[in-house]
Design an enzyme around this catalytic site. Structure first.
Site, PDB file in Angstrom:
ATOM      1  N   SER A   1       0.851  -1.185   0.000  1.00  0.00           N
ATOM      2  CA  SER A   1       0.000   0.000   0.000  1.00  0.00           C
ATOM      3  C   SER A   1       0.886   1.234   0.000  1.00  0.00           C
ATOM      4  O   SER A   1       1.887   1.285   0.717  1.00  0.00           O
ATOM      5  CB  SER A   1      -0.911   0.003   1.235  1.00  0.00           C
ATOM      6  OG  SER A   1      -1.762   1.130   1.216  1.00  0.00           O
TER       7      SER A   1
ATOM      8  N   HIS B   1      -2.614   7.212  -4.608  1.00  0.00           N
ATOM      9  CA  HIS B   1      -2.738   6.045  -3.729  1.00  0.00           C
ATOM     10  C   HIS B   1      -2.781   4.796  -4.593  1.00  0.00           C
ATOM     11  O   HIS B   1      -3.397   4.791  -5.671  1.00  0.00           O
ATOM     12  CB  HIS B   1      -4.024   6.152  -2.905  1.00  0.00           C
ATOM     13  CG  HIS B   1      -4.493   4.818  -2.360  1.00  0.00           C
ATOM     14  ND1 HIS B   1      -5.549   4.128  -2.925  1.00  0.00           N
ATOM     15  CD2 HIS B   1      -4.047   4.066  -1.330  1.00  0.00           C
ATOM     16  CE1 HIS B   1      -5.734   3.008  -2.249  1.00  0.00           C
ATOM     17  NE2 HIS B   1      -4.844   2.937  -1.286  1.00  0.00           N
TER      18      HIS B   1
ATOM     19  N   ASN C   1      -2.868   0.301  -3.973  1.00  0.00           N
ATOM     20  CA  ASN C   1      -2.849  -0.824  -3.054  1.00  0.00           C
ATOM     21  C   ASN C   1      -3.168  -2.092  -3.815  1.00  0.00           C
ATOM     22  O   ASN C   1      -4.065  -2.099  -4.663  1.00  0.00           O
ATOM     23  CB  ASN C   1      -3.883  -0.613  -1.934  1.00  0.00           C
ATOM     24  CG  ASN C   1      -4.034  -1.821  -1.044  1.00  0.00           C
ATOM     25  OD1 ASN C   1      -4.858  -2.703  -1.300  1.00  0.00           O
ATOM     26  ND2 ASN C   1      -3.250  -1.871   0.007  1.00  0.00           N
ATOM     27  N   VAL C   2      -2.407  -3.141  -3.564  1.00  0.00           N
ATOM     28  CA  VAL C   2      -2.738  -4.474  -4.062  1.00  0.00           C
ATOM     29  C   VAL C   2      -2.551  -5.445  -2.910  1.00  0.00           C
ATOM     30  O   VAL C   2      -1.602  -5.319  -2.126  1.00  0.00           O
ATOM     31  CB  VAL C   2      -1.890  -4.899  -5.284  1.00  0.00           C
ATOM     32  CG1 VAL C   2      -2.352  -4.177  -6.539  1.00  0.00           C
ATOM     33  CG2 VAL C   2      -0.406  -4.648  -5.060  1.00  0.00           C
ATOM     34  N   ARG C   3      -3.440  -6.421  -2.791  1.00  0.00           N
ATOM     35  CA  ARG C   3      -3.418  -7.275  -1.608  1.00  0.00           C
ATOM     36  C   ARG C   3      -4.101  -8.613  -1.887  1.00  0.00           C
ATOM     37  O   ARG C   3      -4.892  -8.747  -2.830  1.00  0.00           O
ATOM     38  CB  ARG C   3      -4.134  -6.589  -0.444  1.00  0.00           C
ATOM     39  CG  ARG C   3      -5.581  -6.253  -0.755  1.00  0.00           C
ATOM     40  CD  ARG C   3      -6.182  -5.311   0.266  1.00  0.00           C
ATOM     41  NE  ARG C   3      -7.559  -4.940  -0.077  1.00  0.00           N
ATOM     42  CZ  ARG C   3      -7.869  -3.935  -0.879  1.00  0.00           C
ATOM     43  NH1 ARG C   3      -6.912  -3.194  -1.421  1.00  0.00           N
ATOM     44  NH2 ARG C   3      -9.131  -3.661  -1.148  1.00  0.00           N
TER      45      ARG C   3
ATOM     46  N   HIS D   1     -19.896  12.391   4.056  1.00  0.00           N
ATOM     47  CA  HIS D   1     -20.232  13.512   4.928  1.00  0.00           C
ATOM     48  C   HIS D   1     -20.004  14.859   4.244  1.00  0.00           C
ATOM     49  O   HIS D   1     -20.488  15.887   4.724  1.00  0.00           O
ATOM     50  CB  HIS D   1     -19.427  13.442   6.232  1.00  0.00           C
ATOM     51  CG  HIS D   1     -17.942  13.544   6.044  1.00  0.00           C
ATOM     52  ND1 HIS D   1     -17.189  12.567   5.447  1.00  0.00           N
ATOM     53  CD2 HIS D   1     -17.060  14.525   6.388  1.00  0.00           C
ATOM     54  CE1 HIS D   1     -15.920  12.924   5.435  1.00  0.00           C
ATOM     55  NE2 HIS D   1     -15.809  14.114   6.002  1.00  0.00           N
TER      56      HIS D   1
ATOM     57  N   GLY E   1      -3.009  -4.208  13.840  1.00  0.00           N
ATOM     58  CA  GLY E   1      -1.844  -3.930  13.014  1.00  0.00           C
ATOM     59  C   GLY E   1      -0.953  -2.845  13.600  1.00  0.00           C
ATOM     60  O   GLY E   1      -1.249  -2.246  14.645  1.00  0.00           O
TER      61      GLY E   1
END
Length: 310
Positions: A102, A116, A118-120, A185, A269
């Protein structure tokens, strides 16, 4: 080799790919900035709520990137946290293994967008003893000053990376990204989007893994040309102040809505690594409204809206 045997060998294979991806990305970004990343290996020993290891790489105070964090982690735990079982209730409470890369890069120049990626992969053992693997990831772009050619390039690169896996993937994941990176929001998009997918295994293990890798491999080609175009543009206090104000939206999304942040904190974490996405400087202002016809106003009307970029 059976499908179950292939899946069982997945953690080691995917972990090796992810470590290599982190090294390639930090090497390229460090070379562009002229500043080396600080590598901080860490380990969570057996006996804790979450155990495993990772490498947090961070670049701070560079001439191009004010803060650039890229983390690899490979952890396991006795029970999947709620954020990971929203769409898989049958795996609630199952032991799991999670690994990923990430990154969030915050540039110094307001004309360079934040990015940004991310790979998971997450795997869990169900009540029947079968190992289940699924993938997630994507990338998205958050400009402070919008440029059409940058958004088009970023999206075209994402589309090209996904094309081999079906004509439906880019439009589907693009829509998913728009819906996910949305500040409810504020009733506002976080940026110009990109692609996002989660809980993905529908192609079968090998093609789903290949798709995740294609997205990870496409990152540098999607982002570096934009940085090269914008990093030397002249800016002043006005642009800097607007950048810091808009970074506040990034913080709000990550802390309030982001499932990755929630997963990391809920599962015990490493907080310092989970929060590497935070910008180094940020500001908030009460009901700030940009002047009509200004570049700042154009960001809201032309870029923080859901558009078909390619």
């Amino acid at each position: 080799m059976t499908a179950q045997a292939v899946a069982a060998s997945a953690p080691e294979r995917v972990s090796a790919y992810l470590r290599g991806l982190q090294a390639r990305i930090t090497g390229a970004i460090g070379a562009l900035d002229g500043t080396a990343f600080l590598a901080d290996p860490w380990e969570k020993p057996a006996g804790e709520k979450l155990q495993g290891q990772g490498i947090t790489q961070i670049l701070e105070g560079g001439p191009v990137f004010e803060r650039a964090g890229c983390g690899f982690s490979h952890v396991s735990g006795p029970s999947l946290p709620p954020s990971a079982t929203q769409h898989r209730p049958e795996l609630a409470g199952a032991p799991f293994e999670a690994m990923g890369v990430s990154l969030v890069f915050h540039p110094r120049n307001p004309y360079v967008p934040t990015v940004h990626m991310n790979v998971r992969m997450i795997s869990a053992t169900g009540r029947d003893g079968q190992l289940v693997c699924w993938f997630g990831g994507g990338m998205d772009l958050t400009p402070y000053y919008g440029f059409e050619e940058d958004a088009v390039h970023f999206h075209q690169t994402c589309k090209t990376a996904l094309q081999p896996f079906g004509d439906d993937k880019y439009p589907r994941f693009k829509t998913w990204c728009d819906e996910y990176f949305f500040l409810k929001h504020r009733n506002e998009q976080r940026g110009v989007g990109g692609v996002f997918f989660d809980d993905f295994s529908e192609l079968g293990f090998e093609p789903s893994l290949a798709m995740m890798q294609s997205v990870g491999d496409a990152f540098l080609g999607a982002y570096l040309p934009i940085v090269e175009r914008r990093k030397d543009m002249t800016y002043g206090e006005r642009e800097r102040a607007f950048q810091l104000y808009r970074r506040g939206r990034y913080v709000e999304f990550n802390l309030v809505w982001d499932r990755g942040t929630h997963f990391g904190l809920q599962s015990g974490g490493r907080s310092e690594s989970i929060l590497l996405s935070m910008p180094p400087l940020v500001s908030w202002a009460y009901q700030q409204v940009p002047a009509a016809g200004s570049p700042e106003a154009a960001l809201y009307s032309q870029f923080l809206v859901r558009r078909d970029w390619v």
